[in-house]
Design an enzyme around this catalytic site. Structure first.
Site, short mmCIF file in Angstrom:
data_model
loop_
_atom_site.label_atom_id
_atom_site.label_comp_id
_atom_site.label_asym_id
_atom_site.label_seq_id
_atom_site.Cartn_x
_atom_site.Cartn_y
_atom_site.Cartn_z
N GLY A 76 -2.61 4.79 6.08
CA GLY A 76 -3.34 4.90 4.62
C GLY A 76 -2.13 5.61 3.54
N ASP A 78 0.91 -0.90 17.98
CA ASP A 78 1.08 -0.19 17.21
C ASP A 78 1.48 0.90 17.42
OD1 ASP A 78 0.85 0.43 13.69
OD2 ASP A 78 -0.45 1.91 14.61
N THR A 131 0.83 -1.05 0.19
CA THR A 131 0.05 0.47 0.43
C THR A 131 0.73 1.07 0.27
OG1 THR A 131 -1.74 -1.17 1.48
CG2 THR A 131 -1.44 1.42 1.42
N GLU A 187 -2.65 -2.40 10.09
CA GLU A 187 -1.54 -3.27 9.16
C GLU A 187 -1.61 -4.66 8.84
OE1 GLU A 187 2.04 -2.20 10.75
OE2 GLU A 187 -0.06 -0.37 10.42
N LYS A 202 4.51 4.13 18.43
CA LYS A 202 4.82 4.73 18.19
C LYS A 202 4.76 6.20 19.33
CE LYS A 202 1.96 4.86 14.55
NZ LYS A 202 -0.20 4.45 13.29
N1 HSE Z 1 -1.57 0.37 10.84
C1 HSE Z 1 -1.57 1.88 11.35
C2 HSE Z 1 -2.88 2.75 11.09
C3 HSE Z 1 -1.37 2.64 10.38
O1 HSE Z 1 -4.08 2.27 11.55
O2 HSE Z 1 -2.46 3.83 12.24
C4 HSE Z 1 -0.34 3.84 10.11
O3 HSE Z 1 0.77 3.60 10.97
#
Ligand code: HSE
Length: 382
Positions: free
Chosen positions: A284, A183, A10, A172, A187
């Site tokens: 995205g 996730d 993507t 993901e 961050k």
């Molecule tokens: N899977 C992650 C989200 C993608 O939904 O934020 C962007 O880091």
């Protein structure tokens, strides 16, 4: 300047297309899995990139830690600048990779790994040059925000909302990382590393949205609240780093309630700047690709690092942060919580707790679930 792209999913496709029109940048070869090398620009071996003198930088957008770590360290060792959107990679190996980059005099930037298009890490890195960051965090996962919004505003089931977020390219490859909170926790680890030169890699508290039900969403909405999955990090008064993620309930006038779909809302509080808020699409193809290309532009303008090469790994301490919590659990477990208010219906208790430490709340939920009990909890936000 020619940029090789590692991965053609993507985000990889988005980066490749954006590079065609980016000033001062152009796409080079694309590393794909063997069998997918069906066009002349696609290669299947990292050495075809590391040994190509025309490649100035590498954009790693393949995800996962292996072989991404091997490929990124090989590219840095070969003297190529690297940008990545891969938070799992940077959370696991950031300090090591930053050291290699420093030794080789090349850049290693990863603002696309936190917040998609939202220039969060980029601005934290700027802010720390002149201010002290007191705390940071916010809504940093687009998939779960999309799901919570869809469950509340369109009455979708958890499963349908997740399927939609996957189809839209937000989740993901394994969406467990999104819904478990991992996730967004990664961050906040990166954001702390940039803000404090400390990467919290243990002692973290992680609660995602896996326990929320449509009935919980109805109750929360009926009480005038909106649920969002929120990360928090910062320094406590004693100088200890805290870092955690958990669902939070916001009253109707809170800005978090207007964060819809795949949007993120990231914030930091600077000692002098006060609160700074960023909002935009956090997941995205095009939003994330735009952050990758932004980092490449930063390198063109001389930027070399976000995390410093001497960034230390530390344990987070979440025992000093306290919140009131909304907890849904079996009636027989409710007595263990210091309650301000408890409603019981049909064997299910819904408790508003007194202020309790984040660590204690997460430990309680983990312990209660050991016998299979279903427990949902969310901090009460302001
Ligand atoms: N899977 C992650 C989200 C993608 O939904 O934020 C962007 O880091």
């Amino acid at each position: 300047m020619k940029v090789a792209v590692l991965g053609f999913g993507t985000v990889g496709y988005g980066v490749y297309e954006m590079l065609k029109n980016a000033d001062g940048l152009e796409p080079g070869s694309v590393l794909v899995r063997p069998g997918k090398d069906d066009a002349e620009f696609k290669v299947t071996s990292i050495s075809e990139i590391t040994e190509d003198p025309d490649i100035w930088a590498v954009a790693e957008v393949m995800g996962g830690t292996n072989p991404a770590y091997e490929f990124v360290s090989a590219a840095l060792r070969a003297g190529k600048h690297v940008v990545t959107s891969n938070k799992a990679l940077v959370a696991a190996y950031g300090p090591e990779l930053e050291k290699i980059a420093d030794e080789k005099g090349v850049a290693f930037l990863f603002s696309a790994a936190c917040g998609g298009a939202v220039p969060f890490l980029h601005n934290i890195a700027l802010a720390v040059e002149s201010d002290k960051i007191l705390s940071l965090g916010g809504i940093l996962n687009g998939t779960t925000n999309y799901m919570l919004d869809a469950m509340q505003s369109r009455f979708m089931t958890y499963a349908d909302a997740l399927a939609d977020a996957q189809a839209l390219g937000y989740a993901e490859a394994d969406p467990t990382a999104d819904v478990s909170g991992m996730d967004a926790l990664r961050k906040i680890m990166l954001a702390c590393a940039v803000a404090y030169n400390m990467l919290p890699d243990s002692g973290l508290c992680c609660e995602g949205i896996e326990s929320i039900t449509a009935e919980d969403v109805n109750h929360i909405q009926a009480g005038g609240y909106t649920c969002r999955l929120v990360t928090s990090g910062g320094l406590s008064e004693s100088g200890q780093l805290y870092a955690y993620i958990e669902p939070v309930l916001f009253p109707a006038n809170a800005p978090e309630c207007s964060v819809l779909k795949n949007f993120n809302m990231a914030k930091y509080i600077g000692e002098n700047s006060g609160q700074i808020v960023f909002m935009g699409q956090g997941a995205g193809r095009w939003p994330t690709a735009s952050a990758v290309v932004r980092d490449l532009n930063d390198i063109l303008h001389g930027k070399r690092f976000m995390m410093r090469p001497d960034c230390e790994r530390v344990a987070a301490d979440n025992s000093l942060c306290e919140h009131k919590y909304y907890v849904r659990l079996p009636e027989e477990l409710a007595d263990a919580l210091p309650a301000e208010k408890t409603d019981v219906y049909d064997g299910i208790a819904r408790v508003i707790t007194k202020e309790i430490p984040v660590q204690a709340m997460h430990d309680f939920a983990k312990e209660s679930r050991k016998d299979g009990s279903s427990v949902f909890f969310a901090a009460i936000g302001e």
